[in-house]
Design a protein around this motif. Structure first.
Motif, PDB file in Angstrom:
ATOM      1  N   VAL A 140      23.398  64.467  80.395  1.00  0.00           N
ATOM      2  CA  VAL A 140      23.636  63.023  80.363  1.00  0.00           C
ATOM      3  C   VAL A 140      24.552  62.700  79.196  1.00  0.00           C
ATOM      4  O   VAL A 140      24.394  63.234  78.091  1.00  0.00           O
ATOM      5  CB  VAL A 140      22.309  62.241  80.252  1.00  0.00           C
ATOM      6  N   GLU A 155      12.098  61.207  84.925  1.00  0.00           N
ATOM      7  CA  GLU A 155      13.432  61.280  84.329  1.00  0.00           C
ATOM      8  C   GLU A 155      13.430  60.720  82.912  1.00  0.00           C
ATOM      9  O   GLU A 155      14.025  61.307  81.999  1.00  0.00           O
ATOM     10  CB  GLU A 155      14.434  60.513  85.183  1.00  0.00           C
ATOM     11  N   ASP A 172      23.824  57.069  81.129  1.00  0.00           N
ATOM     12  CA  ASP A 172      23.686  56.886  82.574  1.00  0.00           C
ATOM     13  C   ASP A 172      23.280  58.183  83.259  1.00  0.00           C
ATOM     14  O   ASP A 172      23.737  59.270  82.888  1.00  0.00           O
ATOM     15  CB  ASP A 172      25.022  56.442  83.194  1.00  0.00           C
ATOM     16  N   THR A 173      22.413  58.045  84.261  1.00  0.00           N
ATOM     17  CA  THR A 173      22.169  59.121  85.208  1.00  0.00           C
ATOM     18  C   THR A 173      22.568  58.588  86.577  1.00  0.00           C
ATOM     19  O   THR A 173      23.140  57.505  86.689  1.00  0.00           O
ATOM     20  CB  THR A 173      20.689  59.540  85.192  1.00  0.00           C
ATOM     21  N   LYS A 174      22.278  59.320  87.627  1.00  0.00           N
ATOM     22  CA  LYS A 174      22.696  58.907  88.962  1.00  0.00           C
ATOM     23  C   LYS A 174      22.129  57.538  89.340  1.00  0.00           C
ATOM     24  O   LYS A 174      22.843  56.678  89.860  1.00  0.00           O
ATOM     25  CB  LYS A 174      22.257  59.940  89.996  1.00  0.00           C
ATOM     26  N   ASP A 175      20.854  57.317  89.059  1.00  0.00           N
ATOM     27  CA  ASP A 175      20.186  56.099  89.522  1.00  0.00           C
ATOM     28  C   ASP A 175      19.821  55.112  88.419  1.00  0.00           C
ATOM     29  O   ASP A 175      19.534  53.942  88.716  1.00  0.00           O
ATOM     30  CB  ASP A 175      18.907  56.474  90.277  1.00  0.00           C
ATOM     31  N   TYR A 176      19.848  55.553  87.165  1.00  0.00           N
ATOM     32  CA  TYR A 176      19.337  54.722  86.085  1.00  0.00           C
ATOM     33  C   TYR A 176      20.319  54.630  84.924  1.00  0.00           C
ATOM     34  O   TYR A 176      21.140  55.526  84.709  1.00  0.00           O
ATOM     35  CB  TYR A 176      17.989  55.261  85.574  1.00  0.00           C
ATOM     36  N   SER A 177      20.216  53.525  84.197  1.00  0.00           N
ATOM     37  CA  SER A 177      20.987  53.331  82.970  1.00  0.00           C
ATOM     38  C   SER A 177      20.019  53.012  81.837  1.00  0.00           C
ATOM     39  O   SER A 177      19.032  52.293  82.027  1.00  0.00           O
ATOM     40  CB  SER A 177      21.992  52.174  83.123  1.00  0.00           C
ATOM     41  N   ARG A 191      20.632  51.437  87.712  1.00  0.00           N
ATOM     42  CA  ARG A 191      22.060  51.426  87.388  1.00  0.00           C
ATOM     43  C   ARG A 191      22.862  50.536  88.325  1.00  0.00           C
ATOM     44  O   ARG A 191      23.747  49.777  87.873  1.00  0.00           O
ATOM     45  CB  ARG A 191      22.609  52.860  87.435  1.00  0.00           C
ATOM     46  N   GLU A 192      22.589  50.585  89.607  1.00  0.00           N
ATOM     47  CA  GLU A 192      23.362  49.795  90.579  1.00  0.00           C
ATOM     48  C   GLU A 192      23.232  48.304  90.296  1.00  0.00           C
ATOM     49  O   GLU A 192      24.216  47.560  90.337  1.00  0.00           O
ATOM     50  CB  GLU A 192      22.874  50.114  91.995  1.00  0.00           C
TER      51      GLU A 192
END
Length: 239
Positions: A3, A63, A108-113, A134-135
């Motif tokens: 990350v 995570e 940031d990761t794929k789904d979360y910030s 994150r989205e």
């Protein structure tokens, strides 16, 4: 975990703090961790505050624990208060306010910030980490770039200010009050804080006109209209 952690932008820095329920809902804020490193500077006394229980999934929990544990390992910048201090002052552009020694970072990761607010001073909480979907966060930040519109009651645009900018409300008696404003969406704004801070932009314009108040921008955006005095059709200038 692989990350990348980088200094938060000025817009992102606002999300290193607890927001209103409206904003936290729109940004997908899951909750935040708060920690201090004790008298020795290498401890990690922490607690967790949830902001949306339904987003607190096992996948997120796994995570997040992995992320914090990684940053606490040898070589990680959360290993000790000294490590936090070194990390922050090597990236001085991450400073929110040097007078308070608060620094902001985003991971940031794929789904979360994760928005981290760090303070290396002894006696202060060293770490705040606000966790987002994150989205949702990215969508809200993108929309907020348009700024906050201020209009007359007939929808004539007067000016725009950036999210987190200030306005000055001049009262008819000559006094004034300054308010920080937050973007909700293109038609809604938070003016100040508290239970009565949320307005439709036309509702706010109508209230200002009824009270004969004038609203001025203390922070402006490029290409903002400069006509800052509301002109109701059936009476003189609002003040």
């Amino acid at each position: 975990m692989n990350v990348e952690v980088r200094p938060a932008t000025k817009a992102e820095q606002m999300y290193c703090y607890t927001q209103s329920d409206q904003i936290m809902g729109q940004t997908g804020c899951i909750g935040h961790l708060r920690a201090d490193m004790g008298d020795s500077g290498d401890q990690f006394f922490h607690d967790w505050t949830s902001h949306c229980e339904r987003l607190l999934t096992p996948e997120f929990d796994d995570e997040f624990n992995q992320l914090i544990n990684q940053l606490r390992e040898d070589g990680g910048f959360l290993k000790s208060r000294a490590a936090v201090s070194t990390y922050c002052y090597r990236q001085i552009d991450s400073a929110i306010d040097l007078s308070s020694q608060d620094f902001a970072f985003r991971a940031d990761t794929k789904d979360y910030s994760y928005l981290l607010r760090l303070n290396p001073q002894k006696g202060m909480y060293t770490v705040y980490c606000y966790c987002y979907q994150r989205e949702f966060l990215d969508h809200h930040l993108k929309q907020a770039e348009k700024g906050i519109r201020f209009i007359t009651s007939n929808y004539t645009e007067l000016f725009r200010i950036p999210d987190g900018g200030k306005i000055r409300i001049l009262r008819e008696d000559g006094t004034h009050i300054d308010k920080v404003c937050r973007y909700i969406d293109d038609y809604h704004v938070e003016v100040g804080s508290g239970w009565d801070s949320l307005f439709h932009i036309c509702q706010f314009a109508e209230q200002m006109e009824r009270c004969h108040n004038t609203v001025l921008p203390l922070d402006t955006m490029e290409n903002s209209t400069r006509n800052t005095r509301s002109r109701p059709k059936d009476r003189g200038d609002a003040r």
